[in-house]
Design a protein around this motif. Structure first.
Motif, PDB file in Angstrom:
ATOM      1  N   ALA A 189     -16.474  -1.830  -9.349  1.00 51.49           N
ATOM      2  CA  ALA A 189     -15.715  -3.084  -9.385  1.00 51.49           C
ATOM      3  C   ALA A 189     -14.345  -2.914  -8.732  1.00 51.49           C
ATOM      4  N   GLY A 190     -13.706  -1.756  -8.982  1.00 54.72           N
ATOM      5  CA  GLY A 190     -12.395  -1.513  -8.391  1.00 54.72           C
ATOM      6  C   GLY A 190     -12.439  -1.441  -6.885  1.00 54.72           C
ATOM      7  N   LEU A 191     -13.449  -0.746  -6.349  1.00 48.85           N
ATOM      8  CA  LEU A 191     -13.568  -0.647  -4.900  1.00 48.85           C
ATOM      9  C   LEU A 191     -13.918  -1.996  -4.277  1.00 48.85           C
TER      10      LEU A 191
ATOM     11  N   LEU B 271       0.846  -1.197   0.000  1.00 50.97           N
ATOM     12  CA  LEU B 271       0.000   0.000   0.000  1.00 50.97           C
ATOM     13  C   LEU B 271       0.876   1.240   0.000  1.00 50.97           C
ATOM     14  N   GLU B 272       0.499   2.233  -0.818  1.00 49.07           N
ATOM     15  CA  GLU B 272       1.226   3.507  -0.852  1.00 49.07           C
ATOM     16  C   GLU B 272       0.236   4.666  -0.936  1.00 49.07           C
TER      17      GLU B 272
ATOM     18  N   ALA C  91      -0.552  -0.546  -8.162  1.00 47.11           N
ATOM     19  CA  ALA C  91      -1.490   0.032  -9.126  1.00 47.11           C
ATOM     20  C   ALA C  91      -2.364   1.088  -8.463  1.00 47.11           C
ATOM     21  N   PRO C  92      -2.612   2.223  -9.119  1.00 50.48           N
ATOM     22  CA  PRO C  92      -3.512   3.231  -8.552  1.00 50.48           C
ATOM     23  C   PRO C  92      -4.894   2.641  -8.282  1.00 50.48           C
ATOM     24  N   VAL C  93      -5.493   3.070  -7.196  1.00 51.20           N
ATOM     25  CA  VAL C  93      -6.821   2.566  -6.838  1.00 51.20           C
ATOM     26  C   VAL C  93      -7.840   2.983  -7.888  1.00 51.20           C
TER      27      VAL C  93
END
Length: 279
Positions: A75-77, A6-7, A68-70
């Motif tokens: 679907a991504g969440l 996580l970043e 990868a950027p959130v």
């Protein structure tokens, strides 16, 4: 696979009233590590945590999971929240079903899993937190500490890679804190990455691999816990002192009563070392 799970990279967040929640906040969490986020009330810890699984979206900057950027689409969440489990400070914000088993089942059921898979996940999660014998008990009859463990079980049933806990020790007596710590140790032993918030620098030094200091909406320093003695100025800047065990070791070494060596992270460990020396 990246070492970072996580970043947060230069993340700003403003609440609807215009108040600043995060101000250019950057944080990196290594896969498989135990992490403590420490800072005063109002430093932004809870706001940061709500960015970890997409409950809040940055006003500026980037949050990355596994490099990868959130993706803030539905679907991504959903994918992110299956990987990042969040446990709130107040368990009553997270528990809403009648019984322990029903509450822990909620997440897996909403993943669309079949009955056998849901049952297996729930059984494993309850066993992991020591609540399998209370599976049928009404949630409202649980103690505060038991409620916290059910919240963790509900998150574990989603099989996350990263567990985020906001002030997990708050409101627990010493015995319940030790029980919860044992649960966290078992989870970490299975490879889970853990990030938790606390006000207790003594606990942070004793337990964490990495300590992240926070003030005024940003992470002011991230350091390996064994090196905490070298960061007295950074602690002082957010109103904290070094753990007492560090000062005790310095004094004992100055008096020739303790040999140089790797730092001991708790008074219990220091006492055990002194007893060995006396034998």
């Amino acid at each position: 696979m990246s070492d970072l799970i996580l970043e947060l990279d230069g993340v700003d967040f403003r609440y609807p009233d215009g108040s600043m929640g995060l101000d250019g906040c950057s944080l990196a969490i290594r896969r498989g590590s135990r992490n403590v986020l420490i800072g005063a009330n109002g430093a932004g810890k809870t706001t940061l945590f709500q960015h970890c699984n997409g409950l809040l979206r940055p006003t500026d900057g980037v949050v990355r999971y596994a490099g990868a950027p959130v993706d803030y689409g539905r679907a991504g969440l959903r994918a992110l929240r299956s990987k990042v489990g969040m446990v709130f400070q107040n368990p009553d914000r997270q528990l809403f079903s009648a019984s322990v088993r029903e509450d822990v089942s909620f997440g897996p059921i909403n993943l669309g899993l079949d009955e056998a898979a849901v049952t297996a996940r729930v059984d494993a999660a309850l066993a992991a937190v020591g609540m399998d014998d209370l599976a049928r008990k009404p949630v409202h009859n649980l103690s505060f500490g038991q409620k916290k463990r059910v919240c963790i079980a509900g998150v574990l049933a989603m099989e996350p890679e990263l567990l985020v806990l906001d002030e997990p020790m708050a409101g627990l007596d010493q015995a319940m804190q030790e029980e919860l710590l044992a649960v966290l140790e078992r989870l970490h032993g299975r490879g889970m990455t853990i990030l938790l918030a606390t006000h207790d620098i003594h606990f942070a030094y004793r337990w964490a691999d990495r300590i992240h200091l926070m003030a005024a909406g940003r992470c002011t320093a991230s350091l390996d816990a064994p090196a905490l003695a070298d960061h007295e100025a950074e602690l002082a800047a957010i109103g904290l002192r070094l753990p007492a065990v560090i000062g005790l070791q310095r004094l004992l070494r100055q008096q020739g009563l303790l040999a140089e060596g790797a730092p001991l992270h708790s008074c219990t460990a220091l006492l055990a070392r002194l007893q060995e020396i006396q034998r």
